[in-house]
Design an enzyme around this catalytic site. Structure first.
Site, PDB file in Angstrom:
ATOM      1  N   GLU A 209       0.828  -1.209   0.000  1.00 40.76           N
ATOM      2  CA  GLU A 209       0.000   0.000   0.000  1.00 40.76           C
ATOM      3  C   GLU A 209       0.859   1.254   0.000  1.00 40.76           C
ATOM      4  OE1 GLU A 209      -4.099  -1.227   2.256  1.00 40.76           O
ATOM      5  OE2 GLU A 209      -2.286  -1.160   3.500  1.00 40.76           O
TER       6      GLU A 209
ATOM      7  N   GLU B 139      -3.780  -9.903   3.721  1.00 35.03           N
ATOM      8  CA  GLU B 139      -4.525  -9.651   4.949  1.00 35.03           C
ATOM      9  C   GLU B 139      -5.721 -10.572   5.142  1.00 35.03           C
ATOM     10  OE1 GLU B 139      -2.549  -5.631   4.054  1.00 35.03           O
ATOM     11  OE2 GLU B 139      -3.339  -7.340   2.929  1.00 35.03           O
TER      12      GLU B 139
END
Length: 255
Positions: A109, A129
């Site tokens: 990210e 995740e």
């Protein structure tokens, strides 16, 4: 200020930030504070270009420290992480991520919020995740518009990393080069940017970000709302984090 989790090399036109927690350069709360402090210096210097790289051979960053996802810490972590993410994205300074090895979770990210991404051919980019019982708020806000809904769904819902070559095909990164010439490839981009008017470059970046950013800002706000209001209350998020820390398969309550 002095830094312990990053290296910061300020310059009048080019600044460099090096993630410095090898071997995996895990992003913890201290690193987030230092990234924010370094970015303040980037802004104060009015640097034209900022390059974000990482120390060690194995990873750009394998993500945010799982321990900082624990109850009582996750709100602070997300606030600090999203603050630096938004600052990099909104800045007039052109940002370049030079990635190698594992570029996962919050590490991916962070790289994706930069304006340009140059990758070594050994880079693996992914959002794992979902296997920890949660989702990546920045990636779910950014990827659908960047690479299309179905590819974004595959990256986030399946959670398997992709190679640098595949990421280039998908449009996540700009260029893949052999690991040995990564620094030189980044320098080539920097040299090209430095031939431009700094004022025009800044305004052009702002126009690009404003064109693409309206959806992202709203999507990130909504993603964060769902994360903190609903996701953190599930038993399976806590189970996923505990299983990862204890190095065992998760025993989901909701299968």
């Amino acid at each position: 200020m002095s830094f312990s989790t990053i290296q910061f090399h300020p310059g009048p036109r080019v600044a460099s930030i090096v993630l410095n927690r090898p071997p995996l350069n895990i992003i913890n709360l201290e690193m987030l504070d230092e990234l924010n402090a370094a970015w303040s210096e980037v802004e104060d210097l009015r640097a034209q270009v900022a390059v974000i790289t990482a120390a060690g051979d194995r990873a750009f960053s394998a993500g945010v420290d799982v321990a900082d996802h624990a109850p009582g810490r996750i709100e602070t972590m997300l606030e600090k992480f999203h603050h630096v993410i938004r600052r990099i994205r909104r800045s007039d300074c052109v940002s370049i991520a030079a990635i190698h090895g594992h570029t996962l979770g919050g590490g991916a990210e962070l790289a994706m919020m930069c304006d340009l991404i140059i990758a070594a051919d050994d880079a693996k980019i992914g959002q794992p995740e979902i296997s920890r019982g949660c989702y990546p708020p920045v990636a779910v806000a950014y990827l659908p518009e960047a690479i299309g809904f179905h590819k974004a769904s595959e990256m986030v819902l399946v959670g398997e990393p992709v190679s640098a070559v595949d990421a280039e095909r998908m449009g996540i990164i700009n260029k893949v080069v052999p690991r040995a010439v990564l620094t030189g490839a980044v320098d080539t981009y920097v040299d090209k940017l430095l031939t431009k008017s700094s004022a025009v470059l800044a305004l052009t970046k702002r126009a690009l970000r404003e064109g693409a950013g309206r959806h992202f800002e709203k999507a990130l706000d909504r993603s964060l709302e769902l994360y903190l209001r609903d996701l953190v209350r599930t038993d399976d998020m806590l189970e996923g984090m505990n299983a990862f820390l204890e190095k065992r398969p998760p025993a989901w309550k909701n299968r």
